[in-house]
Design an enzyme around this catalytic site. Structure first.
Site, short mmCIF file in Angstrom:
data_model
loop_
_atom_site.label_atom_id
_atom_site.label_comp_id
_atom_site.label_asym_id
_atom_site.label_seq_id
_atom_site.Cartn_x
_atom_site.Cartn_y
_atom_site.Cartn_z
N GLU A 175 42.21 41.15 38.28
CA GLU A 175 41.82 43.04 38.57
C GLU A 175 41.20 42.89 39.32
OE1 GLU A 175 40.03 44.65 35.89
OE2 GLU A 175 41.97 44.35 34.40
N GLU A 359 47.37 42.66 30.75
CA GLU A 359 46.65 43.36 29.63
C GLU A 359 46.89 44.86 29.92
OE1 GLU A 359 42.52 43.74 30.96
OE2 GLU A 359 42.38 41.27 32.09
O1 IFM Z 1 38.00 43.96 28.78
C1 IFM Z 1 38.22 44.55 30.12
C2 IFM Z 1 38.70 43.06 31.31
O2 IFM Z 1 38.01 41.41 30.80
C3 IFM Z 1 39.68 43.34 32.42
N1 IFM Z 1 40.36 43.83 32.26
C4 IFM Z 1 39.92 45.79 31.20
C5 IFM Z 1 39.70 45.33 29.84
C6 IFM Z 1 38.72 46.71 29.17
O3 IFM Z 1 37.88 47.29 29.94
#
Ligand code: IFM
Length: 446
Positions: A175, A359
């Site tokens: 990210e 994710e």
């Molecule tokens: O927990 C986070 C993760 O570290 C990165 N992506 C989003 C998740 C939820 O906020």
């Protein structure tokens, strides 16, 4: 009151997806390992968390889920859950406590972890940087200075030399938008800078770090080099031209900046209009490095965002609450946005490169003994969005549930629970939730 309804099942499963589609789950180092163990050095998240008011209850990742000692039990959970792959991250400050000097104990930990995955038939998907920067590098300017991407290339080499032979996939940075914009423009995450200049410098240096790292990996003959970017479905708050322009600009900074640079070697013109005065000197020459061949491209997706034009300084957009049901983070549940993002990436940026949901998940007010029906419904809806994209021709190779277990949710501390497995942070007891069992049944192997 006790929930006596029959446990919900997912309405889709392995048989609905193309042959070879992978189910995965993810965590990250600082969120689970217990950073106090194994000779890791201080990170800028430790520093940030110690500043009153920055993180709920000033909680940090010192103990987290004690995964450093319980990793075998955690890998057993992944195997028993019928996951094909596990997405984990390597902590730079564990491997190099001052950002430069190698800590053999840190490398040994990841070596054991990767072997443990392979012994259990789980494909290791590594992420080199998931947010915690060695504090020593933060002191030298962190992502505001070019030294950090250059040192990240060296960290990449050290990790890949030790475990690269067993990684099925590797992404340099999780990210990039959060690492750069959320942390240096909004100031919500470590190191907490909050200015346009800091945000812009970080947006370039993080992109450069991706490129330098991927270049090192390619030079070492590493297989499975990819990226993991986050996306939000950006919608105008109303039908006015001003709100449409606000949504377009938000989309440029959030959704297009990194993927366009990584795949086309250019930055979006509309974003550059506001960024140009603050870009680090010589940035144009770095674009050739940032654009690296990718074997796969990862999509982190949670929600949509509605934007209205604002009166403040550039970029000026204002997020506006939307009407859809929300998760415990207050994020709208918007699975159609995932299908939209996948189709758009495939059509505009990534072409035939396989996409992978790296994710997806939700924080929920889970209570022990009560099935997490909300997580099952959320996952089901997003898996349907994946199928929609696949039917439209998107080469989607897998889906990753965030997260394997409840963990340190950054500024929210341990309060927001994203896990398929419940963690009692007093005893460290792990208890699989109904969603874990539902996924395991849906993705059982024939
Ligand atoms: O927990 C986070 C993760 O570290 C990165 N992506 C989003 C998740 C939820 O906020």
């Amino acid at each position: 009151m006790k929930d006596t309804n029959p446990l919900p099942e997912l309405s889709v499963g392995r048989a609905d997806f193309p042959e070879g589609f992978r189910l995965s789950t993810a965590t990250s180092a600082y969120q689970i390992e217990g950073h106090a163990f194994g000779g890791a050095g201080p990170t800028h998240w430790d520093t940030f968390a110690s500043i009153p008011g920055k993180v709920a209850r000033e909680e940090d990742g010192a103990v987290a889920c004690d995964h450093y000692h319980r990793w075998e039990e955690d890998l057993d959970l992944i195997a028993a859950g019928n996951f094909d792959a596990y997405r984990f991250s390597t902590s730079w400050a564990r491997v190099m406590p001052d950002g430069v000097t190698v800590n053999p104990e840190g490398l040994d930990f990841y070596d054991r972890l990767v072997d443990g995955m392979l012994e259990r038939g789980i494909a290791p998907m590594g992420t080199l940087y998931h947010w915690e920067l060695p504090e020593a590098l933060n002191q030298r300017g962190g992502w505001l200075v070019r030294e950090t991407p250059e040192r990240f290339a060296e960290f990449t080499r050290v990790v890949a030399e030790r475990i690269g032979d067993r990684l099925h996939a590797v992404a340099p940075i999780n990210e990039p938008w959060c690492v750069a914009w959320l942390s240096h423009y909004h100031g919500f995450h470590a190191p907490g800078h909050a200015s346009l200049e800091a945000g812009v410098r970080a947006m370039h240096h993080v992109a450069l770090a991706h490129g330098l790292s991927a270049e090192v990996l390619h030079g070492m003959g590493q297989r499975g080099v990819g990226a993991a970017c986050n996306f939000e479905y950006a919608l105008p708050a109303s039908d006015t031209d001003a709100d449409r322009a606000a949504a377009r600009l938000y989309d440029g900074i959030y959704n297009r900046w990194f993927v366009q640079a990584m795949t086309q070697g250019t930055y979006p013109e509309d974003v550059l209009e506001g960024f140009a005065p603050h870009m680090p000197e010589g940035w144009e020459a770095d674009l050739a490095t940032i654009r690296q061949p990718l074997d796969w491209f990862g999509v982190n997706y949670y929600t949509c965002q509605r934007l209205a034009a604002g009166a403040g300084d550039w970029p000026g957009y204002q997020p506006v609450p939307g009407p859809l049901p929300k998760t415990a983070m207050g994020w709208e549940i918007c699975p159609e946005g995932l299908a939209y993002i996948l189709k758009r990436l495939h059509g505009e940026f990534t072409g035939d490169v396989p996409l992978f949901i790296t994710e997806n998940g939700l924080a929920n007010a889970d209570q022990p003994g009560r099935p997490d029906r909300e997580r099952i419904a959320y996952t089901d809806a997003h898996l349907h969005a994946c199928l929609d994209a696949i039917r439209a021709g998107v080469p989607l190779a897998g889906y990753t549930a965030w997260s394997l277990m409840d963990n340190y949710e950054w500024t929210f501390g341990y309060e927001k629970r994203f896990g398929l497995v419940h963690v009692d942070f007093e005893t460290q007891e792990r208890t699989p939730k109904a969603s874990y069992h539902a996924l395991a049944r849906a993705f059982a192997r024939a």
